[in-house]
Design a protein around this motif. Structure first.
Motif, PDB file in Angstrom:
ATOM      1  N   ASP A 251      12.304   7.733  -0.140  1.00 56.83           N
ATOM      2  CA  ASP A 251      11.108   8.566  -0.193  1.00 56.83           C
ATOM      3  C   ASP A 251      10.318   8.290  -1.471  1.00 56.83           C
ATOM      4  O   ASP A 251       9.079   8.218  -1.459  1.00 56.83           O
ATOM      5  N   ALA A 252      11.038   8.111  -2.583  1.00 62.33           N
ATOM      6  CA  ALA A 252      10.374   7.818  -3.853  1.00 62.33           C
ATOM      7  C   ALA A 252       9.660   6.474  -3.795  1.00 62.33           C
ATOM      8  O   ALA A 252       8.539   6.323  -4.307  1.00 62.33           O
ATOM      9  N   GLU A 253      10.294   5.491  -3.170  1.00 62.18           N
ATOM     10  CA  GLU A 253       9.646   4.184  -3.066  1.00 62.18           C
ATOM     11  C   GLU A 253       8.388   4.277  -2.204  1.00 62.18           C
ATOM     12  O   GLU A 253       7.364   3.661  -2.521  1.00 62.18           O
ATOM     13  N   ALA A 254       8.451   5.052  -1.130  1.00 61.85           N
ATOM     14  CA  ALA A 254       7.260   5.242  -0.296  1.00 61.85           C
ATOM     15  C   ALA A 254       6.148   5.924  -1.092  1.00 61.85           C
ATOM     16  O   ALA A 254       4.969   5.558  -0.966  1.00 61.85           O
ATOM     17  N   TRP A 255       6.506   6.923  -1.910  1.00 60.32           N
ATOM     18  CA  TRP A 255       5.516   7.607  -2.759  1.00 60.32           C
ATOM     19  C   TRP A 255       4.852   6.615  -3.708  1.00 60.32           C
ATOM     20  O   TRP A 255       3.623   6.606  -3.868  1.00 60.32           O
ATOM     21  N   LEU A 256       5.663   5.738  -4.322  1.00 63.15           N
ATOM     22  CA  LEU A 256       5.124   4.762  -5.258  1.00 63.15           C
ATOM     23  C   LEU A 256       4.184   3.778  -4.563  1.00 63.15           C
ATOM     24  O   LEU A 256       3.120   3.444  -5.097  1.00 63.15           O
ATOM     25  N   GLU A 257       4.556   3.323  -3.376  1.00 61.76           N
ATOM     26  CA  GLU A 257       3.696   2.389  -2.652  1.00 61.76           C
ATOM     27  C   GLU A 257       2.369   3.041  -2.282  1.00 61.76           C
ATOM     28  O   GLU A 257       1.298   2.427  -2.416  1.00 61.76           O
ATOM     29  N   GLU A 258       2.428   4.272  -1.827  1.00 63.15           N
ATOM     30  CA  GLU A 258       1.183   4.954  -1.456  1.00 63.15           C
ATOM     31  C   GLU A 258       0.321   5.226  -2.680  1.00 63.15           C
ATOM     32  O   GLU A 258      -0.923   5.143  -2.621  1.00 63.15           O
ATOM     33  N   MET A 259       0.958   5.539  -3.807  1.00 63.31           N
ATOM     34  CA  MET A 259       0.216   5.705  -5.056  1.00 63.31           C
ATOM     35  C   MET A 259      -0.486   4.406  -5.438  1.00 63.31           C
ATOM     36  O   MET A 259      -1.656   4.391  -5.832  1.00 63.31           O
ATOM     37  N   GLY A 260       0.247   3.298  -5.331  1.00 69.83           N
ATOM     38  CA  GLY A 260      -0.335   2.009  -5.682  1.00 69.83           C
ATOM     39  C   GLY A 260      -1.533   1.669  -4.822  1.00 69.83           C
ATOM     40  O   GLY A 260      -2.573   1.222  -5.330  1.00 69.83           O
ATOM     41  N   ARG A 261      -1.413   1.890  -3.514  1.00 73.44           N
ATOM     42  CA  ARG A 261      -2.538   1.594  -2.631  1.00 73.44           C
ATOM     43  C   ARG A 261      -3.741   2.485  -2.932  1.00 73.44           C
ATOM     44  O   ARG A 261      -4.888   2.033  -2.924  1.00 73.44           O
TER      45      ARG A 261
ATOM     46  N   THR B 102     -11.846   8.013  -8.881  1.00 73.10           N
ATOM     47  CA  THR B 102     -11.971   8.668  -7.576  1.00 73.10           C
ATOM     48  C   THR B 102     -10.691   8.641  -6.749  1.00 73.10           C
ATOM     49  O   THR B 102     -10.693   9.110  -5.606  1.00 73.10           O
ATOM     50  N   ALA B 103      -9.609   8.096  -7.267  1.00 73.60           N
ATOM     51  CA  ALA B 103      -8.381   7.995  -6.478  1.00 73.60           C
ATOM     52  C   ALA B 103      -7.878   9.391  -6.090  1.00 73.60           C
ATOM     53  O   ALA B 103      -7.760  10.282  -6.936  1.00 73.60           O
ATOM     54  N   GLN B 104      -7.591   9.564  -4.801  1.00 70.41           N
ATOM     55  CA  GLN B 104      -7.129  10.850  -4.282  1.00 70.41           C
ATOM     56  C   GLN B 104      -5.600  10.850  -4.275  1.00 70.41           C
ATOM     57  O   GLN B 104      -4.965  10.520  -3.274  1.00 70.41           O
ATOM     58  N   LEU B 105      -5.006  11.186  -5.386  1.00 72.39           N
ATOM     59  CA  LEU B 105      -3.559  11.079  -5.539  1.00 72.39           C
ATOM     60  C   LEU B 105      -2.836  12.362  -5.160  1.00 72.39           C
ATOM     61  O   LEU B 105      -1.644  12.327  -4.846  1.00 72.39           O
ATOM     62  N   ALA B 106      -3.529  13.496  -5.192  1.00 68.95           N
ATOM     63  CA  ALA B 106      -2.872  14.762  -4.837  1.00 68.95           C
ATOM     64  C   ALA B 106      -2.387  14.745  -3.395  1.00 68.95           C
ATOM     65  O   ALA B 106      -1.357  15.351  -3.072  1.00 68.95           O
ATOM     66  N   THR B 107      -3.111  14.047  -2.518  1.00 62.56           N
ATOM     67  CA  THR B 107      -2.681  13.989  -1.126  1.00 62.56           C
ATOM     68  C   THR B 107      -1.384  13.199  -0.979  1.00 62.56           C
ATOM     69  O   THR B 107      -0.569  13.485  -0.101  1.00 62.56           O
ATOM     70  N   VAL B 108      -1.192  12.193  -1.851  1.00 58.69           N
ATOM     71  CA  VAL B 108       0.065  11.439  -1.832  1.00 58.69           C
ATOM     72  C   VAL B 108       1.209  12.332  -2.298  1.00 58.69           C
ATOM     73  O   VAL B 108       2.306  12.325  -1.718  1.00 58.69           O
ATOM     74  N   ASP B 109       0.967  13.129  -3.336  1.00 59.04           N
ATOM     75  CA  ASP B 109       1.988  14.094  -3.778  1.00 59.04           C
ATOM     76  C   ASP B 109       2.370  15.032  -2.640  1.00 59.04           C
ATOM     77  O   ASP B 109       3.553  15.299  -2.397  1.00 59.04           O
ATOM     78  N   ALA B 110       1.353  15.523  -1.937  1.00 58.25           N
ATOM     79  CA  ALA B 110       1.607  16.501  -0.881  1.00 58.25           C
ATOM     80  C   ALA B 110       2.431  15.904   0.256  1.00 58.25           C
ATOM     81  O   ALA B 110       3.186  16.621   0.929  1.00 58.25           O
ATOM     82  N   ALA B 111       2.307  14.595   0.461  1.00 62.16           N
ATOM     83  CA  ALA B 111       3.062  13.940   1.534  1.00 62.16           C
ATOM     84  C   ALA B 111       4.525  13.694   1.156  1.00 62.16           C
ATOM     85  O   ALA B 111       5.335  13.376   2.027  1.00 62.16           O
ATOM     86  N   HIS B 112       4.847  13.848  -0.114  1.00 61.60           N
ATOM     87  CA  HIS B 112       6.222  13.592  -0.582  1.00 61.60           C
ATOM     88  C   HIS B 112       6.648  14.728  -1.524  1.00 61.60           C
ATOM     89  O   HIS B 112       6.917  14.500  -2.712  1.00 61.60           O
ATOM     90  N   PRO B 113       6.720  15.945  -1.001  1.00 61.59           N
ATOM     91  CA  PRO B 113       6.963  17.096  -1.883  1.00 61.59           C
ATOM     92  C   PRO B 113       8.304  17.036  -2.600  1.00 61.59           C
ATOM     93  O   PRO B 113       8.419  17.528  -3.734  1.00 61.59           O
ATOM     94  N   GLU B 114       9.315  16.455  -1.976  1.00 61.43           N
ATOM     95  CA  GLU B 114      10.626  16.448  -2.629  1.00 61.43           C
ATOM     96  C   GLU B 114      10.645  15.521  -3.836  1.00 61.43           C
ATOM     97  O   GLU B 114      11.324  15.793  -4.827  1.00 61.43           O
ATOM     98  N   VAL B 115       9.880  14.427  -3.784  1.00 63.83           N
ATOM     99  CA  VAL B 115       9.848  13.484  -4.903  1.00 63.83           C
ATOM    100  C   VAL B 115       9.256  14.131  -6.147  1.00 63.83           C
ATOM    101  O   VAL B 115       9.725  13.910  -7.266  1.00 63.83           O
ATOM    102  N   VAL B 116       8.216  14.948  -5.978  1.00 66.67           N
ATOM    103  CA  VAL B 116       7.513  15.495  -7.131  1.00 66.67           C
ATOM    104  C   VAL B 116       7.966  16.912  -7.472  1.00 66.67           C
ATOM    105  O   VAL B 116       7.430  17.533  -8.398  1.00 66.67           O
ATOM    106  N   SER B 117       8.961  17.426  -6.781  1.00 63.75           N
ATOM    107  CA  SER B 117       9.427  18.787  -7.034  1.00 63.75           C
ATOM    108  C   SER B 117      10.308  18.848  -8.275  1.00 63.75           C
ATOM    109  O   SER B 117      11.250  18.061  -8.424  1.00 63.75           O
ATOM    110  N   PRO B 118      10.058  19.793  -9.183  1.00 59.53           N
ATOM    111  CA  PRO B 118      10.953  19.938 -10.347  1.00 59.53           C
ATOM    112  C   PRO B 118      12.360  20.334  -9.927  1.00 59.53           C
ATOM    113  O   PRO B 118      13.333  19.995 -10.619  1.00 59.53           O
TER     114      PRO B 118
END
Length: 491
Positions: free
Chosen positions: A10-20, A29-45
């Motif tokens: 899941d973390a690798e998928a998050w990184l790839e989507e961030m890169g794209r 203008t990069a819309q990165l919050a939507t990538v966070d929202a798609a991978h909530p477990e990766v960014v969860s404290p």
């Protein structure tokens, strides 16, 4: 929490989507919050805290701990990124908008980059004042970023961002001697700065006797003003890279395009199969170090073994990859390379080398001078008074006047990891070891080139402090870097 293997995927998928998202978006203008929202477990404290708890568990085999430590650091950083995403996005968007109320008609980031190319000093000072006002107008946005980072650190169970990062340090790693670095580079830096400023404008002197500003120091980046001096730099870098093993295979993974200078960077879309290399447009000599730096970062990432664990390919210490950038940038202050690769005469090569070493040393001295202020801001907040105190320290370290607004550009991200100093120190260590082992001569020795690519192929499995003793038989420190740069300045 998902299994560790599922979390890694899941973390690798998050990184790839961030890169794209970063590679495809226009600056700011990069819309990165939507990538966070798609991978909530990766960014969860909560995820980061749960994985961190495994480090003390007897159920985890000893051989798994190194990868687990990297994963913990990565998850903490991802959680911090997400916590400050809105603030960072607002600040970045503002950098790429004009600020007509302060007198900046172009986007602020672009106007700042153009200062070095403004030849007439009165116009340069006027534009610098407008850029300063424009940046000061972003103070509230920078304060928001720092508040969000503090909240993110608290969610991870830390008392502050500084406390979170301090807890990662191994007691066996000595802290970099920032005061010593500033003290022992002072005389050589000031002497060559005086010489360089005289080329910018007659009778222009550094502080405290003179009235030079940061924009004047940046003007030095366009010197020496000999037409064609660095025109062949890109070709020389390509020839240097082509001598590295499997150069053609590596080049297939790197997609290059030109952008406005402040947007230059390397973006990992997939490691190593797809690396986006954004290089500053134009051929001005001011951009050459930036192109060298980001190109070598891309080469490092494109060299990583595809079979390496995801932690090694994606999640390691960013200073390790940046060290490769500093190695390539270091070619520009090596007279032998300038003469052989660019065909410069001895006197011209020496002048170019001194200018490049001066600019690099200024960058590193600035980071050293700002660190105490960054730590204070991380624990007590960013205020106009603290920003002014940081500007005074920066002015004293660089011996040119730096306004509060332009100081804000250097502290807004609240980076306490000493990225440039640690990366440049590791790069200096690698150069010295390559010379010691292989008589490398700027890595033209094929054995030295294979050694470097073998290091790159591992990705970044360790932090720079761990790598230095294994690769260079010495602790990571600033003494070698200091000696290298001062030696060039005194040549």
């Amino acid at each position: 929490m998902a299994s560790l293997n599922a979390l890694r995927a899941d973390a690798e998928a998050w990184l790839e989507e961030m890169g794209r998202a970063r590679a495809r978006a226009e600056p700011g203008t990069a819309q990165l919050a939507t990538v966070d929202a798609a991978h909530p477990e990766v960014v969860s404290p909560e995820t980061a805290r749960a994985v961190r708890a495994l480090l003390g568990s007897s159920r985890v085999p000893e051989h798994e701990l190194p990868r687990l430590r990297i994963l913990v650091r990565f998850l903490e950083d991802a959680s911090l990124e997400a916590a400050a995403r809105e603030g960072h996005s607002a600040l970045e968007a503002a950098r790429w908008r004009s600020a007509p109320e302060s007198g900046v008609e172009a986007p602020l980031a672009e106007a700042e980059a153009q200062l070095a190319l403004t030849g007439e000093r009165p116009a340069r000072l006027q534009r610098e004042a407008a850029v300063n006002r424009g940046w000061e107008g972003l103070l509230a946005r920078a304060q928001r970023v720092q508040t969000e980072l503090a909240d993110g650190a608290s969610a991870l169970g830390a008392t502050s961002l500084a406390g979170l990062l301090d807890a990662r340090r191994d007691p066996a790693w000595p802290a970099l001697d920032l005061d010593g670095f500033l003290r022992t580079t002072e005389d050589a830096y000031r002497e060559v700065l005086s010489w360089a400023l005289g080329k910018v404008a007659p009778r222009l002197l550094p502080l405290p006797r003179g009235d030079a500003t940061l924009a004047d120091l940046e003007r030095v980046r366009t010197l020496p003003g000999y037409p064609g001096t660095l025109d062949g730099a890109d070709e020389g870098l390509r020839a240097w890279a082509a001598r590295l093993p499997d150069a053609e295979e590596r080049a297939r993974f790197v997609k290059t395009r030109t952008v406005l200078a402040p947007a230059a960077r390397t973006i990992a879309v997939e490691v190593p199969e797809q690396i986006e290399l954004l290089l500053p447009e134009g051929t001005e000599s001011a951009d050459v170090p930036r192109r060298f730096f980001w190109t070598a970062c891309a080469l490092h990432l494109a060299s990583v073994e595809p079979e390496a664990p995801v932690e090694h390919r994606w999640m390691g210490d960013r200073a390790v990859v940046s060290a490769s950038g500093w190695m390539a940038r270091g070619l520009l202050w090596r007279e032998r390379w300038l003469r052989s690769a660019l065909g410069l005469g001895r006197a011209t090569a020496r002048e170019v080398a001194r200018m490049e070493a001066l600019v690099a040393l200024g960058t590193l001295r600035a980071e050293a001078a700002l660190q105490p202020h960054l730590r204070t801001m991380a624990t007590e907040g960013l205020t106009l008074q603290r920003l002014g105190e940081a500007a005074e320290s920066l002015s004293a370290a660089l011996h040119v006047r730096v306004g509060r607004g332009r100081t804000l550009t250097r502290v807004a991200d609240l980076d306490l990891t000493l990225p440039r100093l640690r990366a440049a120190a590791l790069a200096s260590c690698l150069w010295a070891e390559a010379d010691r082992r292989f008589d490398a001569e700027d890595l033209r020795n094929p054995v030295a080139a294979r050694w470097l690519v073998a290091i790159w192929s591992q990705g970044a499995p360790e932090v720079a402090e761990q790598m230095a003793p294994a690769l260079c038989a010495a602790q990571l420190g600033l003494e070698g870097l200091r000696a290298e740069l001062v030696g060039v300045l005194g040549a």
